[in-house]
Design an enzyme around this catalytic site. Sequence first.
Site, PDB file in Angstrom:
ATOM      1  N   HIS A 308       0.837  -1.188   0.000  1.00  0.00           N
ATOM      2  CA  HIS A 308       0.000   0.000   0.000  1.00  0.00           C
ATOM      3  C   HIS A 308       0.878   1.246   0.000  1.00  0.00           C
ATOM      4  O   HIS A 308       2.086   1.162   0.197  1.00  0.00           O
ATOM      5  CB  HIS A 308      -0.915   0.017   1.233  1.00  0.00           C
ATOM      6  N   ASP A 310       0.771   5.331   1.778  1.00  0.00           N
ATOM      7  CA  ASP A 310       0.117   6.036   2.878  1.00  0.00           C
ATOM      8  C   ASP A 310      -0.615   7.278   2.372  1.00  0.00           C
ATOM      9  O   ASP A 310      -0.065   8.056   1.604  1.00  0.00           O
ATOM     10  CB  ASP A 310       1.139   6.451   3.934  1.00  0.00           C
ATOM     11  N   HIS A 364       4.793  -0.024  -0.032  1.00  0.00           N
ATOM     12  CA  HIS A 364       5.533  -0.768   0.976  1.00  0.00           C
ATOM     13  C   HIS A 364       4.611  -1.782   1.637  1.00  0.00           C
ATOM     14  O   HIS A 364       3.383  -1.706   1.510  1.00  0.00           O
ATOM     15  CB  HIS A 364       6.150   0.179   2.011  1.00  0.00           C
ATOM     16  N   ARG A 374       6.250  -8.918  15.948  1.00  0.00           N
ATOM     17  CA  ARG A 374       6.879  -7.637  15.621  1.00  0.00           C
ATOM     18  C   ARG A 374       5.986  -6.505  16.084  1.00  0.00           C
ATOM     19  O   ARG A 374       4.750  -6.578  15.954  1.00  0.00           O
ATOM     20  CB  ARG A 374       7.112  -7.528  14.107  1.00  0.00           C
TER      21      ARG A 374
END
Length: 428
Positions: A308, A310, A364, A374
């Site tokens: 996607h 941002d 990304h 994570r």
Amino acid sequence: MENHDVIIEEHELPLIDLHKLKAGRQEREKCVRNMAKASSEWGFFQVVNHGISTDLLKRMSSEQAKVFRQPFEKKAKEKLLDFSLETYRWGAPSATNLQQLSWSEAFHIPLPKSSDSSYSDNTLRGEVDAVPAVLGGWQRQAGQCQLFWVAGGASPPPRRGADPPPHAISFERTLAPVWPAFVAKHPSDLTSTPMDMIQTFYEHSWVNSSIHRRLLLTLCFFCPFLFFFAMVLTFLHGWLLIIFRRTINEYAAAVSDLAQQLVQLLTESLGFRTSYFAQNCGPSSCYLRLNRYPPCPVSSEVCGLISHTDSDFLTILHQDQVGGLQLKKDGKWITVKPNQKALIVNIGDLFQAWSNDAYKSVEHRVMTNRKVERFSVAFFLCPSYDTIIETCRRPAIYRKFTFGEFRQQVQEDVRSMGHKIGLPRFLV
């Protein structure tokens, strides 16, 4: 369809030392040039000596982990830490197969106005629909299946009970057994500290209903010791809330100042000095997203967050040492090597439009890990909905539009097509 089996080379992002901004005119100009070059060629860079203390970053990570380690049912159905239910989101985009599933959970936290000292539930309930959510979607109670698509921008949850978009039906049928069964039991199986257990115990909120208040008065009359113990738990719970809110407020203020500094430097590189970002990107229009990517038993097939861009001006990311962030450069996916001393910065769609493509908003994603969870915290520099996005150079590549228009278009595309189109919709 994305290929997760391709061997991807690991790279360090361009490193910008912000201390050089104070090292003389030549060093400052070189620092700004390097930042602009990275924003143009990579769409990403990392900064060190950024002014946010290591102690604050550690406290933020610690508080974040405590929140995510609450049982899944508590996070999904209760107002955890006094946040409204809408702040917790998990799962997938408009997925019809495993390659489209996002294996992650997040708390989407609108920031208070600068005059606010705490987050009230009423504030969150009112603001969560007014903030451009990167995670949005629909939810349905049947089968405990709750789905959210990653729009890379504007997609707050529709009303409860609303029908899901047609393209999401196959996901519920094919993938519903995979995600909830795993995540629902994973966090609750983690070992809790005594303080975590106290927090978990009291988060059922005794005093929030008349029945529990009467029970408390009964305890006071018949068993003063239990009443005293309940009051201690009340105090500890309130203390934990204050610590968490204070940490979030402190971190949000620091990272917001950093974001404003960075956009000013990047606009300076284009030959502009403007108060545009300070005027239109105030605390009440920006937000934090706390992310957790659980260990994934099918890590080779599933992304923690699918590809996607941002839908903001600038994103600042603090991540742990696990890694997993990848970006696309020259048509190839590159794995970002973690740097514990640095914060990651990436250009959003709005900055690409404002700069007339001088800076790039780059695709990304986050990859999953089979064994290790994570954590990351992302800050999104967003304007108010009525802010006009107009390119700073001529001839203009993009037409003039408001952030509200952009948000609405992204939402419509996600609902009708299952994915975000973004800036191509706004070409001249």
